[in-house]
Design an enzyme around this catalytic site. Sequence first.
Site, PDB file in Angstrom:
ATOM      1  N   TYR A 242       0.923  -1.240   0.142  1.00  0.00           N
ATOM      2  CA  TYR A 242       0.052  -0.041   0.027  1.00  0.00           C
ATOM      3  C   TYR A 242       0.859   1.224  -0.127  1.00  0.00           C
ATOM      4  CZ  TYR A 242      -3.838   3.178   0.761  1.00  0.00           C
ATOM      5  OH  TYR A 242      -4.791   4.507   0.570  1.00  0.00           O
TER       6      TYR A 242
ATOM      7  N   PHE B  10      -7.494  21.065 -24.827  1.00  0.00           N
ATOM      8  CA  PHE B  10      -7.728  19.585 -24.803  1.00  0.00           C
ATOM      9  C   PHE B  10      -8.843  19.396 -23.958  1.00  0.00           C
ATOM     10  CE2 PHE B  10      -7.299  15.276 -23.494  1.00  0.00           C
ATOM     11  CZ  PHE B  10      -7.452  14.795 -24.856  1.00  0.00           C
ATOM     12  N   THR B  11      -9.704  18.471 -24.475  1.00  0.00           N
ATOM     13  CA  THR B  11     -11.149  18.401 -23.796  1.00  0.00           C
ATOM     14  C   THR B  11     -10.884  18.403 -22.135  1.00  0.00           C
ATOM     15  OG1 THR B  11     -10.748  16.006 -24.080  1.00  0.00           O
ATOM     16  CG2 THR B  11     -12.123  17.130 -25.581  1.00  0.00           C
TER      17      THR B  11
ATOM     18  N   ASP C 121       1.753  19.559 -20.851  1.00  0.00           N
ATOM     19  CA  ASP C 121       1.111  18.516 -21.110  1.00  0.00           C
ATOM     20  C   ASP C 121       2.135  17.682 -21.862  1.00  0.00           C
ATOM     21  OD1 ASP C 121      -0.323  16.322 -21.863  1.00  0.00           O
ATOM     22  OD2 ASP C 121      -2.344  17.480 -21.883  1.00  0.00           O
TER      23      ASP C 121
ATOM     24  N   LYS D  48      -0.195   6.998 -23.410  1.00  0.00           N
ATOM     25  CA  LYS D  48       0.210   7.563 -24.685  1.00  0.00           C
ATOM     26  C   LYS D  48       1.703   7.437 -24.940  1.00  0.00           C
ATOM     27  CE  LYS D  48      -4.159   9.646 -24.275  1.00  0.00           C
ATOM     28  NZ  LYS D  48      -4.139  10.667 -23.894  1.00  0.00           N
TER      29      LYS D  48
ATOM     30  N   ARG E  11     -13.437  14.889 -34.046  1.00  0.00           N
ATOM     31  CA  ARG E  11     -12.582  15.743 -33.171  1.00  0.00           C
ATOM     32  C   ARG E  11     -13.174  17.134 -33.759  1.00  0.00           C
ATOM     33  NH1 ARG E  11     -12.261  14.420 -28.354  1.00  0.00           N
ATOM     34  NH2 ARG E  11     -10.424  13.461 -27.662  1.00  0.00           N
TER      35      ARG E  11
ATOM     36  N   PHE F 176     -18.785  14.291 -26.213  1.00  0.00           N
ATOM     37  CA  PHE F 176     -18.570  13.338 -27.392  1.00  0.00           C
ATOM     38  C   PHE F 176     -18.626  12.014 -26.823  1.00  0.00           C
ATOM     39  CE2 PHE F 176     -14.159  12.875 -25.733  1.00  0.00           C
ATOM     40  CZ  PHE F 176     -13.783  14.004 -24.949  1.00  0.00           C
TER      41      PHE F 176
END
Length: 460
Positions: free
Chosen positions: A75, A127-128, A217, A260, A384, A451
């Site tokens: 943990y 970005f969303t 990002d 990613k 998009r 979306f």
Amino acid sequence: MPLERRSWAEPFKIKVVEPVRMTTPEQRQRAIEEAGYNTFLLRSRDVYIDLLTDSGTSAMSDRQWAGMMLGDEAYAGSENFYRLEAAVRKFYSYKHVIPTHQGRGAENILSQIMIGEGDVVPGNMYFTTTRLHQELAGGRFVDIIIDEAHDPASEHPFKGDVNLDKLETVLKANPERVPYVSLAATVNMAGGQAMSLANLKQARALADKYGTKIILDATRVAENAYFIQQREPGHEGRKIAEIVFEICSLTDGCTMSAKKDPLANIGGFLALNDDEAAEKARNLVVVYEGLHTYGGMAGRDMEAVAIGIEESVEDDHIRARVGQVVYLGEKLMKWGVPIVKPIGGHGIFLDAKAFLPHVPQTQYPAQALAAAIYLDSGVRAMERGAVSSGRDPVTGEERMPKLELVRLTIPRRVYTQAHMDVTAESVYCVYEEREKIRGLRMTYEPKHLRFFQARFEPVA
Ligand SMILES: *Cc1c(COP(=O)(O)O)cnc(C)c1O
């Protein structure tokens, strides 16, 4: 006869395969109707080639799978956390690492600790999830990307660059109200477009001048480094790892979706240099994600991310990764299909406004085109455009973005060149029959990030 150009091939061979299912046109018609013409609502078993996203869809290496067996599922203080922390420090330069379940977990924590009611957050295109967390924390996003980014036909080599005049105007007009500048490496919504090191250095100088921070990002930072190596004068021949490190060093911290570039199926982190901000983030991560040494990830997943980070900055890997995207894009360009140029790092973006000029943007041409491609071949793409853009939080009006795109996103190390051929041929066949495609009407609209779950039907 001398060869015009020597071929490249992937720097790996296949050890395990996952069969995919071929479907009939009738099965696909039924599936897309049941999905409300939203490719996010299709079942993956009904998809032949899945180009919905490159998020969490990478094929892990044998080293990563072996690393999964080394999961220390304690943990607190898992050994894998320290491996992850060491990888982030070594490859991305940051001092503090706060793991999160994925990128948006890091965005939530960052926004809550940095943004106050009425603050302004300039960024190189929205970005969303990033913008939503900024707005939920009381901030207002201002787009400061160069104008070329909004023009799908512009061949500017660094469409992710910041318009420095716009940035300075925002910084000047909002003293003390800009907690940080939010910069994305290879801007997803612009078509996977890179920013240049020269521009990032100038943005850094402006941030310093006005006493604010830059948060990166870093989700696709390795792909961005590849474009710098290929296109920016003075950087050819440099190692990707070196460029990645330099990009990160020019910023004060990052949010990362490890799904990613870092080649993992789940995971993310927030990284910060500032001790005080990191302390605040550690206090908050226990509320939303988990203890600060796992943040919603299993030990084995942290190990996979740590190894994936190292693999993601290898020159051979990134050349083949982007090379596959370019292969698909060049094929479509040769056939006259309108795509965003230059070809981006993680996918091909079809220009739905040019593809379907007879469908008004209020009838969601990109959504309609993604559904048509699925119907043709079982290839799954993603909208998009207006649907992703959502509504203005103040006026409630639908935002109609300049870019109305369909993204064919290439998962890393998953598909072969033959899959790219099948995809290109499907898009071309749909293009030949484009007048038959009708627009859509939204029949269900979720409140946030619509979306993902919105439903549609064809207009009469
Ligand atoms: C995917 C993504 C995110 C969010 O990450 P998740 O892991 O999906 O939560 C943030 N920024 C960019 C540029 C992304 O592509």
